[in-house]
Design an enzyme around this catalytic site. Sequence first.
Site, PDB file in Angstrom:
ATOM      1  N   LYS A 136      30.741  55.983  64.120  1.00  0.00           N
ATOM      2  CA  LYS A 136      31.308  56.303  65.012  1.00  0.00           C
ATOM      3  C   LYS A 136      30.837  58.787  65.239  1.00  0.00           C
ATOM      4  CE  LYS A 136      34.416  58.678  66.862  1.00  0.00           C
ATOM      5  NZ  LYS A 136      34.149  60.480  67.544  1.00  0.00           N
ATOM      6  N   GLU A 173      34.440  65.011  53.327  1.00  0.00           N
ATOM      7  CA  GLU A 173      33.317  66.282  53.806  1.00  0.00           C
ATOM      8  C   GLU A 173      33.849  67.256  55.095  1.00  0.00           C
ATOM      9  OE1 GLU A 173      29.592  65.623  53.691  1.00  0.00           O
ATOM     10  OE2 GLU A 173      29.394  64.726  51.753  1.00  0.00           O
ATOM     11  N   CYS A 191      29.292  73.851  58.206  1.00  0.00           N
ATOM     12  CA  CYS A 191      30.424  74.076  57.594  1.00  0.00           C
ATOM     13  C   CYS A 191      30.752  75.235  56.171  1.00  0.00           C
ATOM     14  CB  CYS A 191      30.586  72.178  56.778  1.00  0.00           C
ATOM     15  SG  CYS A 191      29.300  71.960  56.187  1.00  0.00           S
ATOM     16  N   GLU A 230      38.921  78.469  59.823  1.00  0.00           N
ATOM     17  CA  GLU A 230      37.514  78.418  59.418  1.00  0.00           C
ATOM     18  C   GLU A 230      37.430  78.453  61.351  1.00  0.00           C
ATOM     19  OE1 GLU A 230      36.479  74.253  59.863  1.00  0.00           O
ATOM     20  OE2 GLU A 230      34.574  74.917  58.938  1.00  0.00           O
TER      21      GLU A 230
HETATM   22  P1  NAD Z   1      36.216  67.329  64.301  1.00  0.00           P
HETATM   23  O1  NAD Z   1      36.925  66.566  62.564  1.00  0.00           O
HETATM   24  O2  NAD Z   1      36.641  67.000  64.927  1.00  0.00           O
HETATM   25  O3  NAD Z   1      35.303  65.518  64.246  1.00  0.00           O
HETATM   26  C1  NAD Z   1      34.937  65.273  63.266  1.00  0.00           C
HETATM   27  C2  NAD Z   1      34.645  63.530  64.299  1.00  0.00           C
HETATM   28  O4  NAD Z   1      36.150  62.763  63.623  1.00  0.00           O
HETATM   29  C3  NAD Z   1      33.989  63.360  65.281  1.00  0.00           C
HETATM   30  O5  NAD Z   1      33.667  61.896  66.121  1.00  0.00           O
HETATM   31  C4  NAD Z   1      35.537  62.996  66.020  1.00  0.00           C
HETATM   32  O6  NAD Z   1      35.704  62.055  67.338  1.00  0.00           O
HETATM   33  C5  NAD Z   1      36.493  62.498  65.416  1.00  0.00           C
HETATM   34  N1  NAD Z   1      38.175  62.062  64.895  1.00  0.00           N
HETATM   35  C6  NAD Z   1      38.806  62.904  65.243  1.00  0.00           C
HETATM   36  N2  NAD Z   1      39.993  63.004  65.382  1.00  0.00           N
HETATM   37  C7  NAD Z   1      40.000  61.480  65.145  1.00  0.00           C
HETATM   38  C8  NAD Z   1      40.826  60.772  64.299  1.00  0.00           C
HETATM   39  N3  NAD Z   1      41.737  60.984  64.635  1.00  0.00           N
HETATM   40  N4  NAD Z   1      40.516  59.356  63.418  1.00  0.00           N
HETATM   41  C9  NAD Z   1      39.732  59.088  63.584  1.00  0.00           C
HETATM   42  N5  NAD Z   1      38.847  60.064  64.284  1.00  0.00           N
HETATM   43  C10 NAD Z   1      38.911  61.104  64.625  1.00  0.00           C
HETATM   44  O7  NAD Z   1      35.314  68.229  63.542  1.00  0.00           O
HETATM   45  P2  NAD Z   1      34.164  68.514  64.228  1.00  0.00           P
HETATM   46  O8  NAD Z   1      34.208  69.502  65.009  1.00  0.00           O
HETATM   47  O9  NAD Z   1      32.719  67.186  64.925  1.00  0.00           O
HETATM   48  O10 NAD Z   1      33.003  68.924  63.818  1.00  0.00           O
HETATM   49  C11 NAD Z   1      33.266  70.704  63.015  1.00  0.00           C
HETATM   50  C12 NAD Z   1      34.147  70.235  61.290  1.00  0.00           C
HETATM   51  O11 NAD Z   1      32.901  69.472  60.753  1.00  0.00           O
HETATM   52  C13 NAD Z   1      34.644  72.332  60.894  1.00  0.00           C
HETATM   53  O12 NAD Z   1      36.230  71.611  60.352  1.00  0.00           O
HETATM   54  C14 NAD Z   1      33.130  71.532  59.682  1.00  0.00           C
HETATM   55  O13 NAD Z   1      33.638  72.752  58.827  1.00  0.00           O
HETATM   56  C15 NAD Z   1      33.262  70.130  59.110  1.00  0.00           C
HETATM   57  N6  NAD Z   1      32.004  69.524  58.543  1.00  0.00           N
HETATM   58  C16 NAD Z   1      32.385  70.331  57.170  1.00  0.00           C
HETATM   59  C17 NAD Z   1      31.265  69.915  56.705  1.00  0.00           C
HETATM   60  C18 NAD Z   1      30.596  69.616  55.518  1.00  0.00           C
HETATM   61  O14 NAD Z   1      30.367  68.387  54.554  1.00  0.00           O
HETATM   62  N7  NAD Z   1      32.218  69.897  54.615  1.00  0.00           N
HETATM   63  C19 NAD Z   1      29.996  69.666  57.333  1.00  0.00           C
HETATM   64  C20 NAD Z   1      29.828  69.128  59.071  1.00  0.00           C
HETATM   65  C21 NAD Z   1      30.380  70.058  59.124  1.00  0.00           C
END
Ligand code: NAD
Length: 498
Positions: free
Chosen positions: A190, A266, A300, A402
Amino acid sequence: MSSVPRPTGDAAALRTLNFINGEFVAARSGKTFENRAPTDGRLIGLVSEAGEAEVDAAVRAARAALAGPWGGLDIAQRSEMLYAVADEINRRFDDFLQAEVADTGKPLSLASHIDIPRGAANFKIFADVVKNVPTEAFQMATPDGKGALNYALRVPKGVVGVICPWNLPLLLMTWKVGPALACGNAVVVKPSEETPSTATLLGEVMNKVGVPKGVYNVVHGFGPGSAGEFLTRHAGVDAITFTGETRTGTAIMKAAAEGTRAVSFELGGKNAGIVFADCDFDAAVEGIGRAAFANCGQVCLGTERVYVELAIFERFVQALKARAEGMKPGRPEDKATGIGPLISQEHRNKVLSYYKKAVADGATVVTGGGVPDMPGELKNGSWIQPTIWTGLPESSAVIREEIFGPCCHIRPFDAEDEAVALANDTPYGLATTIWTTNLARAHRVAAKIDVGICWVNSWFLRDLRTPFGGSKESGIGREGGVHSLEFYTELRNVCIKL
Ligand code: NAD
């Protein structure tokens, strides 16, 4: 029909489709959502939003693939296929590059250097890893004197749900799909609703190189009440790997609790950079500059809190200011472009709310703090100025939370212990970057920072064989090299009485 809209042409007529059981399919409901370019807000195309029926079909297809030809391949055969996937991504490098850049607005120089090559490399590295990892064996004594032999088999987890963010779409998705497939699983991906294109394009690659149908599936949509939730709640999913916000991780963990499914997370970070007076000054400015502003701060592992030893504080602030002000916003293909837009207007509103909070909390705005004046249609993009603050109390939300934008706060420190305490004063524990030429200090401080990844005199330097992940609220588990096998396989002990 191509599965991904190209960035030119009649956008409204173009659809990004789900990829289920080797076929590109529209959702039965006919529901779509818009994919808009962050550079200028233009409509790239419409994305078919998967409903419960499509998610269910994808999970079933994945399950059937495990029982079919995919499940019958040995490691060497699977590895060969994954090498072919990587080669085909590289052959279609420009298609992937265009799709990624249209979705994210990031400079071509960045995407061509990091996103796409790493996206391809993730398949090769894990194909190599699985070929070379031994399992354990133990001989044991038994009362009859004949003994027994124990050995371990690594078997795939099964159907893995892969939930991805938008900041490095292809790279972070293949970072999970590569090892999952190398270990013999089947996946349902997804992608983020903001960046649906490269995951879809990968479906074409899978078909081209003959990956059996159902091994790789893509369902589009949002989180709650949409494809993300349908996938994580689906009882046919054996394990869930997720990269994204910590808050989303909590919601997914609740869904995974039903059926006690394994998770690999992550998550977010609020990473500290520590710059000692004995550092290589220019290298530190360059490194912290990348850590704070690369990918418009949407990494991130990025650094939003910088602690600089007092003796070089003023000089460092001025040097980083000059660097931030030298980053020209512009079109991805323009060679002079130093910074792209944020991913969306919605995300820009979030980042700007922190820019406001910083001022309200008494920050000195060293540079930036607002929206750049962009020409023509770029006015409709989600551009933002790289921003540096000083003078905030550590209690400010700007320091605690963040932001995920091109910004950092810089604070002076006097002593090593003080810097370590400041760096550790956060619920997150993803990464840190330390700048010093004192080797003993580098080892000492690295051992004390509570994070999953600690860089010394570098940032984002990644050997893909090493463990990657976060401590505290930044994640669960480690991926990378052999560590990915811990999540993507089950170890089965076979005990044979001799
Ligand atoms: P997000 O959590 O908003 O969304 C990530 C994914 O989760 C999307 O595909 C979204 O549609 C899905 N999603 C959202 N709610 C959900 C639910 N209830 N159930 C299932 N799926 C759901 O994150 P984002 O805004 O896309 O990305 C940014 C974030 O990701 C930042 O917090 C960043 O630090 C983190 N990040 C972490 C790493 C790492 O390796 N630690 C790497 C990249 C990004």
